[in-house]
Design a protein around this motif. Structure first.
Motif, PDB file in Angstrom:
ATOM      1  N   UNK A  89       0.834  -1.204   0.000  1.00  0.00           N
ATOM      2  CA  UNK A  89       0.000   0.000   0.000  1.00  0.00           C
ATOM      3  C   UNK A  89       0.873   1.260   0.000  1.00  0.00           C
ATOM      4  N   UNK A  90       1.899   1.264   0.823  1.00  0.00           N
ATOM      5  CA  UNK A  90       2.777   2.435   0.930  1.00  0.00           C
ATOM      6  C   UNK A  90       3.488   2.709  -0.389  1.00  0.00           C
ATOM      7  N   UNK A  91       3.984   1.652  -1.044  1.00  0.00           N
ATOM      8  CA  UNK A  91       4.805   1.819  -2.234  1.00  0.00           C
ATOM      9  C   UNK A  91       3.986   2.006  -3.495  1.00  0.00           C
ATOM     10  N   UNK A  92       2.915   1.239  -3.640  1.00  0.00           N
ATOM     11  CA  UNK A  92       2.178   1.210  -4.908  1.00  0.00           C
ATOM     12  C   UNK A  92       0.945   2.090  -4.939  1.00  0.00           C
ATOM     13  N   UNK A  93       0.468   2.534  -3.776  1.00  0.00           N
ATOM     14  CA  UNK A  93      -0.744   3.369  -3.738  1.00  0.00           C
ATOM     15  C   UNK A  93      -0.453   4.732  -3.114  1.00  0.00           C
ATOM     16  N   UNK A  94       0.096   4.725  -1.906  1.00  0.00           N
ATOM     17  CA  UNK A  94       0.342   5.998  -1.235  1.00  0.00           C
ATOM     18  C   UNK A  94       1.403   6.833  -1.943  1.00  0.00           C
ATOM     19  N   UNK A  95       2.459   6.200  -2.444  1.00  0.00           N
ATOM     20  CA  UNK A  95       3.488   6.964  -3.155  1.00  0.00           C
ATOM     21  C   UNK A  95       2.933   7.606  -4.425  1.00  0.00           C
ATOM     22  N   UNK A  96       2.218   6.887  -5.300  1.00  0.00           N
ATOM     23  CA  UNK A  96       1.609   7.558  -6.452  1.00  0.00           C
ATOM     24  C   UNK A  96       0.686   8.707  -6.057  1.00  0.00           C
ATOM     25  N   UNK A  97      -0.087   8.540  -4.978  1.00  0.00           N
ATOM     26  CA  UNK A  97      -0.970   9.621  -4.535  1.00  0.00           C
ATOM     27  C   UNK A  97      -0.149  10.825  -4.078  1.00  0.00           C
ATOM     28  N   UNK A  98       0.898  10.552  -3.312  1.00  0.00           N
ATOM     29  CA  UNK A  98       1.787  11.626  -2.829  1.00  0.00           C
ATOM     30  C   UNK A  98       2.465  12.318  -4.015  1.00  0.00           C
ATOM     31  N   UNK A  99       2.913  11.519  -4.985  1.00  0.00           N
ATOM     32  CA  UNK A  99       3.589  12.073  -6.160  1.00  0.00           C
ATOM     33  C   UNK A  99       2.629  12.922  -6.988  1.00  0.00           C
ATOM     34  N   UNK A 100       1.400  12.463  -7.143  1.00  0.00           N
ATOM     35  CA  UNK A 100       0.415  13.221  -7.924  1.00  0.00           C
ATOM     36  C   UNK A 100       0.156  14.590  -7.295  1.00  0.00           C
ATOM     37  N   UNK A 101      -0.031  14.626  -5.985  1.00  0.00           N
ATOM     38  CA  UNK A 101      -0.260  15.905  -5.298  1.00  0.00           C
ATOM     39  C   UNK A 101       0.934  16.840  -5.481  1.00  0.00           C
ATOM     40  N   UNK A 102       2.136  16.295  -5.326  1.00  0.00           N
ATOM     41  CA  UNK A 102       3.337  17.116  -5.440  1.00  0.00           C
ATOM     42  C   UNK A 102       3.509  17.647  -6.855  1.00  0.00           C
ATOM     43  N   UNK A 103       3.214  16.807  -7.850  1.00  0.00           N
ATOM     44  CA  UNK A 103       3.319  17.249  -9.248  1.00  0.00           C
ATOM     45  C   UNK A 103       2.352  18.394  -9.536  1.00  0.00           C
ATOM     46  N   UNK A 104       1.129  18.253  -9.094  1.00  0.00           N
ATOM     47  CA  UNK A 104       0.128  19.295  -9.341  1.00  0.00           C
ATOM     48  C   UNK A 104       0.514  20.585  -8.621  1.00  0.00           C
ATOM     49  N   UNK A 105       1.015  20.480  -7.393  1.00  0.00           N
ATOM     50  CA  UNK A 105       1.417  21.676  -6.641  1.00  0.00           C
ATOM     51  C   UNK A 105       2.611  22.370  -7.281  1.00  0.00           C
ATOM     52  N   UNK A 106       3.503  21.588  -7.898  1.00  0.00           N
ATOM     53  CA  UNK A 106       4.717  22.156  -8.506  1.00  0.00           C
ATOM     54  C   UNK A 106       4.511  22.541  -9.966  1.00  0.00           C
ATOM     55  N   UNK A 107       3.338  22.243 -10.513  1.00  0.00           N
ATOM     56  CA  UNK A 107       3.090  22.572 -11.912  1.00  0.00           C
ATOM     57  C   UNK A 107       3.838  21.672 -12.876  1.00  0.00           C
TER      58      UNK A 107
END
Length: 326
Positions: A89-107
């Motif tokens: 869950x941490x590697x395959x689900x939470x990390x993609x979710x965390x990465x998606x938020x960071x990408x959107x925030x950073x443009x």
């Protein structure tokens, strides 16, 4: 005035597939940033021109926020094959979710995500279920997403054919659970080419099955590893109940297990393309099979000679593709 080279952040760039992806990106003219928890893990790629290694944890929101600005795209290769439900869950689900938020925030809207063939929310395997949930998180994020789904990956330095070749050099027979499971193995160089090709704008919103030209059972693959390695041993297929007992004992041993019960669950479903998604041919890649590649690294000449053999195979394939285009 020459415009600056585009920049890409590669998560998982120090791994088996990641090293090949970084080399392909460098040749394609990208500037590359590779985060890693330990800089020593990047020793195989840190010599590449235009590549920067940064010590950071990709599971940390603040670290991702620092890493992303200035990049035009992200390639996510981070995955684990063994672990608990929480680890998946941490590697395959939470990390993609965390990465998606960071990408959107950073443009940084562009993301290439390397998933796995056969993922499904109703899969018997925890690994495949978690990979499917991670894909869905990214599809729902609004990012400019491309998904690459490889079957089992082989190549110099793999932990697959090399492992079976080594086992057959030591043991007189190979007891094998899941012997009839079917795969469509793909060369790591073809996967790396595909990851770079997926950065093209015309791949946004698409999913590609990264598979090789041959459908082989696990027993076929073990035989090939022995044939191209030092020696080929007899295979003893194990019934599922005995295979699960074997896998459970392997899980109890120190270190990463050779096979887990979750691996067996995954192998209960064929790991071959269904044709629902385009394959690597749609990306302009002519895939190579095990027979063309495995002999160059499983047995025989020293490492430098094997490298020259692989380069020779790539050059030959490039000439053939160029001839077809002309």
């Amino acid at each position: 005035m020459t415009p600056p080279a585009p920049s890409v952040l590669v998560l998982g760039g120090t791994g088996f597939v990641g090293q090949h992806v970084c080399e392909k990106l460098q040749r394609a003219g990208w500037r590359i940033t590779v985060p890693t928890r330990r800089a020593t893990s990047a020793r195989h790629i840190q010599h590449l021109p235009g590549l920067t290694v940064v010590e950071a944890s990709v599971h940390d929101d603040a670290a991702l926020a620092r890493l992303l600005p200035g990049h035009q795209a992200v390639i996510n290769l981070v995955a684990i094959l063994h672990g608990s439900e929480a680890a998946f869950e941490r590697t395959h689900v939470q990390l993609p979710a965390r990465l998606a938020r960071a990408c959107l925030n950073a443009g940084v809207p562009r993301l290439v995500h390397v998933s796995a063939l056969g993922v499904a929310t109703d899969s018997p395997s925890r690994y495949q279920r978690s990979k499917a949930r991670g894909e869905q998180v990214l599809r729902d994020s609004g990012l400019e997403l491309t998904v690459l789904r490889p079957s089992v990956i082989f190549g110099a330095g793999d932990r697959f054919l090399n492992l079976f070749a080594q086992l057959q050099s030591v043991f007189p027979v190979v007891p094998l659970a899941g012997a009839s499971a079917r795969f469509q193995p793909v060369w790591v160089e073809d996967v790396a080419d595909a990851a770079v090709a997926c950065l093209r704008g015309d791949t946004v919103g698409k999913t590609f099955d990264a598979v090789g030209p041959d459908i082989m059972t696990l027993a076929d693959l073990v035989r090939a590893a022995g044939r191209y390695g030092s020696r080929q041993r007899p295979i003893i297929p194990l019934p599922m109940a005995l295979g699960r007992l074997q896998a459970m004992l392997m899980e109890l041993a120190p270190g990463e297990p050779l096979m887990s019960r979750d691996n067996l669950d995954a192998m209960s479903v064929d790991n071959v393309t269904t044709g629902q998604w385009p394959d690597l041919g749609a990306l302009g890649i002519s895939v190579s099979g095990i027979a063309a590649v495995a002999p160059t690294y499983l047995r025989g000449p020293p490492a430098r000679s094997r490298l020259l053999a692989i380069r020779g195979h790539l050059s030959s394939r490039h000439r053939k593709e160029k001839g077809r285009r002309n």
